[in-house]
Motif scaffolding. Structure first.
Motif, mmCIF file in Angstrom:
data_model
loop_
_atom_site.group_PDB
_atom_site.id
_atom_site.type_symbol
_atom_site.label_atom_id
_atom_site.label_comp_id
_atom_site.label_asym_id
_atom_site.label_seq_id
_atom_site.Cartn_x
_atom_site.Cartn_y
_atom_site.Cartn_z
ATOM 1 N N ALA A 175 0.829 -1.216 0.000
ATOM 2 C CA ALA A 175 0.000 0.000 0.000
ATOM 3 C C ALA A 175 0.855 1.254 0.000
ATOM 4 O O ALA A 175 0.412 2.315 -0.439
ATOM 5 C CB ALA A 175 -0.933 -0.003 1.215
ATOM 6 N N ASP A 176 2.072 1.165 0.530
ATOM 7 C CA ASP A 176 3.011 2.295 0.458
ATOM 8 C C ASP A 176 4.401 1.703 0.251
ATOM 9 O O ASP A 176 4.986 1.122 1.169
ATOM 10 C CB ASP A 176 2.975 3.118 1.745
ATOM 11 N N PRO A 177 4.940 1.836 -0.962
ATOM 12 C CA PRO A 177 6.221 1.165 -1.235
ATOM 13 C C PRO A 177 7.418 1.841 -0.597
ATOM 14 O O PRO A 177 8.522 1.312 -0.666
ATOM 15 C CB PRO A 177 6.326 1.239 -2.767
ATOM 16 N N ARG A 178 7.225 2.993 0.025
ATOM 17 C CA ARG A 178 8.374 3.715 0.591
ATOM 18 C C ARG A 178 8.246 3.896 2.095
ATOM 19 O O ARG A 178 8.620 4.922 2.653
ATOM 20 C CB ARG A 178 8.558 5.054 -0.142
ATOM 21 N N ASP A 179 7.689 2.910 2.750
ATOM 22 C CA ASP A 179 7.652 2.931 4.214
ATOM 23 C C ASP A 179 7.580 1.474 4.697
ATOM 24 O O ASP A 179 7.143 0.601 3.954
ATOM 25 C CB ASP A 179 6.426 3.718 4.707
ATOM 26 N N VAL A 180 8.016 1.271 5.938
ATOM 27 C CA VAL A 180 7.997 -0.086 6.510
ATOM 28 C C VAL A 180 6.740 -0.236 7.360
ATOM 29 O O VAL A 180 6.374 0.683 8.112
ATOM 30 C CB VAL A 180 9.257 -0.328 7.365
ATOM 31 N N ASP A 181 6.093 -1.369 7.248
ATOM 32 C CA ASP A 181 4.858 -1.586 7.993
ATOM 33 C C ASP A 181 5.123 -1.593 9.499
ATOM 34 O O ASP A 181 6.113 -2.191 9.954
ATOM 35 C CB ASP A 181 4.235 -2.924 7.588
ATOM 36 N N PRO A 182 4.234 -0.951 10.277
ATOM 37 C CA PRO A 182 4.404 -0.959 11.738
ATOM 38 C C PRO A 182 4.451 -2.371 12.320
ATOM 39 O O PRO A 182 5.101 -2.611 13.340
ATOM 40 C CB PRO A 182 3.167 -0.209 12.257
ATOM 41 N N LEU A 183 3.794 -3.317 11.659
ATOM 42 C CA LEU A 183 3.838 -4.706 12.139
ATOM 43 C C LEU A 183 5.275 -5.201 12.242
ATOM 44 O O LEU A 183 5.620 -5.992 13.117
ATOM 45 C CB LEU A 183 3.050 -5.591 11.167
ATOM 46 N N PHE A 184 6.130 -4.722 11.338
ATOM 47 C CA PHE A 184 7.533 -5.141 11.335
ATOM 48 C C PHE A 184 8.429 -4.178 12.105
ATOM 49 O O PHE A 184 9.650 -4.358 12.125
ATOM 50 C CB PHE A 184 8.037 -5.295 9.899
ATOM 51 N N ASN A 203 4.829 -5.558 -10.072
ATOM 52 C CA ASN A 203 3.740 -5.993 -10.960
ATOM 53 C C ASN A 203 2.374 -5.473 -10.520
ATOM 54 O O ASN A 203 1.499 -5.229 -11.334
ATOM 55 C CB ASN A 203 3.693 -7.521 -11.024
ATOM 56 N N HIS A 204 2.217 -5.316 -9.196
ATOM 57 C CA HIS A 204 0.889 -4.959 -8.682
ATOM 58 C C HIS A 204 1.038 -4.139 -7.409
ATOM 59 O O HIS A 204 2.132 -4.067 -6.832
ATOM 60 C CB HIS A 204 0.062 -6.221 -8.414
ATOM 61 N N THR A 205 -0.051 -3.566 -6.969
ATOM 62 C CA THR A 205 -0.061 -2.896 -5.661
ATOM 63 C C THR A 205 -1.114 -3.591 -4.807
ATOM 64 O O THR A 205 -1.768 -4.534 -5.254
ATOM 65 C CB THR A 205 -0.461 -1.405 -5.780
ATOM 66 N N SER A 206 -1.297 -3.058 -3.620
ATOM 67 C CA SER A 206 -2.447 -3.457 -2.805
ATOM 68 C C SER A 206 -3.684 -2.720 -3.312
ATOM 69 O O SER A 206 -3.582 -1.610 -3.858
ATOM 70 C CB SER A 206 -2.187 -3.054 -1.353
ATOM 71 N N ALA A 207 -4.840 -3.317 -3.114
ATOM 72 C CA ALA A 207 -6.088 -2.600 -3.420
ATOM 73 C C ALA A 207 -6.266 -1.405 -2.475
ATOM 74 O O ALA A 207 -7.100 -0.546 -2.728
ATOM 75 C CB ALA A 207 -7.274 -3.553 -3.321
ATOM 76 N N GLN A 208 -5.475 -1.375 -1.411
ATOM 77 C CA GLN A 208 -5.537 -0.237 -0.480
ATOM 78 C C GLN A 208 -4.551 0.870 -0.854
ATOM 79 O O GLN A 208 -4.474 1.890 -0.166
ATOM 80 C CB GLN A 208 -5.247 -0.704 0.952
ATOM 81 N N HIS A 209 -3.781 0.687 -1.893
ATOM 82 C CA HIS A 209 -2.863 1.745 -2.342
ATOM 83 C C HIS A 209 -3.695 2.965 -2.746
ATOM 84 O O HIS A 209 -4.755 2.814 -3.379
ATOM 85 C CB HIS A 209 -2.056 1.214 -3.541
ATOM 86 N N PRO A 210 -3.229 4.175 -2.399
ATOM 87 C CA PRO A 210 -4.014 5.366 -2.755
ATOM 88 C C PRO A 210 -4.359 5.446 -4.243
ATOM 89 O O PRO A 210 -5.430 5.928 -4.607
ATOM 90 C CB PRO A 210 -3.110 6.532 -2.345
ATOM 91 N N TRP A 211 -3.486 4.946 -5.110
ATOM 92 C CA TRP A 211 -3.791 4.958 -6.551
ATOM 93 C C TRP A 211 -5.036 4.121 -6.862
ATOM 94 O O TRP A 211 -5.858 4.512 -7.677
ATOM 95 C CB TRP A 211 -2.620 4.377 -7.351
ATOM 96 N N PHE A 212 -5.115 2.951 -6.233
ATOM 97 C CA PHE A 212 -6.254 2.089 -6.563
ATOM 98 C C PHE A 212 -7.539 2.632 -5.955
ATOM 99 O O PHE A 212 -8.602 2.576 -6.559
ATOM 100 C CB PHE A 212 -5.993 0.644 -6.121
ATOM 101 N N ARG A 213 -7.404 3.182 -4.767
ATOM 102 C CA ARG A 213 -8.601 3.768 -4.142
ATOM 103 C C ARG A 213 -9.136 4.905 -5.003
ATOM 104 O O ARG A 213 -10.348 5.049 -5.203
ATOM 105 C CB ARG A 213 -8.282 4.259 -2.738
ATOM 106 N N ALA A 214 -8.203 5.712 -5.546
ATOM 107 C CA ALA A 214 -8.625 6.819 -6.415
ATOM 108 C C ALA A 214 -9.271 6.270 -7.688
ATOM 109 O O ALA A 214 -10.247 6.833 -8.200
ATOM 110 C CB ALA A 214 -7.432 7.700 -6.759
ATOM 111 N N ALA A 215 -8.727 5.151 -8.164
ATOM 112 C CA ALA A 215 -9.280 4.549 -9.390
ATOM 113 C C ALA A 215 -10.711 4.063 -9.148
ATOM 114 O O ALA A 215 -11.589 4.222 -10.010
ATOM 115 C CB ALA A 215 -8.397 3.393 -9.854
ATOM 116 N N LEU A 216 -10.960 3.503 -7.991
ATOM 117 C CA LEU A 216 -12.316 3.035 -7.688
ATOM 118 C C LEU A 216 -13.254 4.223 -7.516
ATOM 119 O O LEU A 216 -14.372 4.240 -8.045
ATOM 120 C CB LEU A 216 -12.317 2.206 -6.402
ATOM 121 N N ALA A 217 -12.771 5.229 -6.790
ATOM 122 C CA ALA A 217 -13.637 6.370 -6.474
ATOM 123 C C ALA A 217 -13.941 7.204 -7.714
ATOM 124 O O ALA A 217 -15.031 7.777 -7.835
ATOM 125 C CB ALA A 217 -12.963 7.248 -5.415
#
Ligand code: NOJ
Length: 541
Positions: free
Chosen positions: A70-79, A106-120
């Motif tokens: 969902a954000d390729p330039r940050d590390v997930d808080p889980l890690f 190849n792909h992003t998460s459906a939660q990536h801001p780009w995909f959310r904008a595409a849906l909206a």
């Protein structure tokens, strides 16, 4: 001694593939994290590995455990977030260990801001152009645009509900529906990847493993799978990600321009490496990815695919070396990873499976080139048959419960003690349950035991390190058909008995054996390394 010019560090490195969810948990939430890795780095130092490959640690809803970014330039808080990665890089570098990361272009998460904008934004909005949205076919567009199937099972298309509530367009996802494929024809897609590459390289990361490196580019018009006009990619068995007959989803020629773009960025960081996940089994096609302006290394899955059978193993090695020769690139070797059953189980399980896995480890570590060891392999861990209710891999659901998925090779690592969670975490509620009989497999139990798998790996890696840079060739020694025996350019011999009866040892001084030898004999399911000096061209038979 070799007179070769000095080769880059990765050309003969031992990489340790580390599945961060499963390596070590520092904060007791039952999921491994990066501070856990830093705390356990001593294990990797003792093992003698040169580099880590971290499976994805970027921000992700974890629908595919990080391969949905969902954000390729940050590390997930889980890690542990970015600070934990900085700590790991710093500690690893001080220990002389490089750190490489997974990259998912190849792909992003459906939660990536780009995909959310595409849906909206609805049909026709510019944001949809970054992905592969299409109208459906048939009455009301109710059918998917083509017949592509997802690697995880089911159709590779999902229909969206438009902002006005009507059933709408379809988007392509070669994997889970939570992993929409990007449109690599859109200029913002490569531009964003360049930002991502520089972001991590500037932070001290030593390179990338590139996910689905034979994906990304799609043929114009998205022709149906199985169209006889498409080339036969020659792998009838269709394992995960490999190409089948007339399969247009992967290995489209346009992918090479993408790799050239990646390489042009890497050229600014001369010590960094790229290794592509390339499930392509035609040697000439595979070699294309390793042209001088594309990837540095390509994962080679031929040993993963080979059964414990001398002919299959020989063919896998021959083809791997031939592809590397064509590409003028170091061959790479791997026996397992987070997508396939662990080799102990693949080779039959139990004591036999373990003996064979140990023997194959010696084969892999004897070969010239770059080796990837998957975490837990050095402990001889088997796959775990997990009950249905704990399975997490999307493959299980998407295949309609016909494929059990990949969780069984991702069970957390056992460190010490006799009971779960064996020092993995402060909690016994680990993200996947650990078996109750892993006490003898812990790092602590195996450390210092001359017969343990951990000791075998440590010795083999240390001996391997002492060898000269090897040429990309091996010379096959004459043997019976059940034996694989080869001599490397520096004279070292590796022999493996994949048959049912003991065979005479080849000549030479034994340096290391994967199991007990008997009176000059190499028992079944055993491999041996022999030193250069006394080795002749033929085995004693
Ligand atoms: C290949 C990765 O190795 C696998 O784990 C992942 O599910 C797919 N690519 C999708 O990113």
């Amino acid at each position: 001694m070799s007179t070769e010019p000095e080769q880059p560090w990765w050309s003969r490195a031992v990489f340790y593939q580390l599945y961060p969810r499963s390596f070590a948990d520092s904060d007791g939430d039952g999921v491994g994290d990066l501070d856990g890795v830093t705390a356990r780095l001593g294990h990797l130092r003792a093992l003698g590995v040169d580099a880590l490959w971290l499976n994805p640690v970027m921000v992700s809803p974890m629908a595919d455990h990080g391969y949905d970014v969902a954000d390729p330039r940050d590390v997930d808080p889980l890690f542990g977030g970015m600070a934990a990665l900085d700590r790991l890089i710093d500690t690893a570098h001080r220990a002389g260990i490089k750190v490489t990361m997974d990259l998912v272009p190849n792909h992003t998460s459906a939660q990536h801001p780009w995909f959310r904008a595409a849906l909206a934004g609805g049909p026709g909005c510019p944001a949809r152009l970054r992905y592969l949205f299409r109208d459906g076919v048939g009455v009301g567009g109710a059918l998917p645009p083509n017949n592509w199937v997802s690697v995880f099972g089911g159709p590779a298309w999902t229909r969206v509900t438009e902002p006005d509530g009507s059933p709408g367009q379809w988007y392509l996802h070669l994997f889970d529906a939570q992993q929409p494929d990007l449109n690599w024809e859109h200029p913002e897609v490569p531009a964003d990847l360049e930002r991502t590459l520089r972001f991590w390289l500037d932070r001290g990361v030593d390179g990338f493993r590139i996910d689905v490196a034979h994906g990304m580019s799609k043929p114009p018009g998205l022709p149906d799978m199985g169209d006889p006009g498409l080339p036969d990619m020659g792998d009838p068995e269709l394992p995960m990600l490999a190409l089948g007959k007339h399969d247009p989803r992967f290995n489209h020629d346009g992918v090479h321009a993408i790799h050239r773009g990646i390489r042009s960025v890497l050229d600014d960081y001369p010590d960094a490496v790229t290794v592509g996940e390339i499930w392509v089994f035609d040697n000439a096609d595979f070699a294309k990815y390793l042209r001088p302006d594309e990837l540095y290394l390509g994962f080679n899955f031929r040993l993963v695919r080979a059964d414990f059978d001398a002919a299959e193993i020989r063919t896998a090695i021959e083809n791997s070396l031939a592809a590397a020769e064509l590409a003028d690139s170091p061959p790479t070797w791997t026996l397992s990873n987070h997508d396939v059953d662990r080799e102990v189980s693949r080779y039959g399980g139990g004591a036999t499976g373990l003996a064979r896995a140990r023997a194959m480890a010696l084969v892999m570590l004897a070969l010239p080139g770059t080796v990837f060891v998957y975490n837990g392999e050095e402990l001889g861990l088997p796959n775990v048959d997990l009950p249905v209710e704990v399975r997490q891999d999307p493959v299980w659901e998407r295949s309609g419960h016909t494929e059990r998925g990949r969780d069984g090779c991702r069970v957390p690592l056992p460190w010490c003690g006799d009971a779960v969670p064996y020092g993995f975490s402060a909690t016994a509620a680990t993200w996947l349950p650990m078996p109750g009989d892993w006490g003898p497999l812990t790092v602590a139990a195996q450390t210092g035991d001359p017969a343990s798998t951990l000791t075998l790996f440590g010795r083999a890696i240390a001996l391997r390190r002492g060898r000269a840079q090897l040429e990309r060739t091996v010379r096959w020694l004459p043997t019976t058909p059940e034996v694989v025996a080869f001599r490397c350019a520096d004279g070292w011999v590796c022999a493996l008995n994949a048959g049912a009866v003991p065979v005479p040892l080849p000549g030479g001084d034994v340096l290391l054996a994967s199991g007990p030898l008997q009176d000059g004999q190499l028992p079944p399911d055993t491999a041996v390394w022999l030193s250069a000096d006394a080795v002749g061209d033929s085995t004693r038979q």
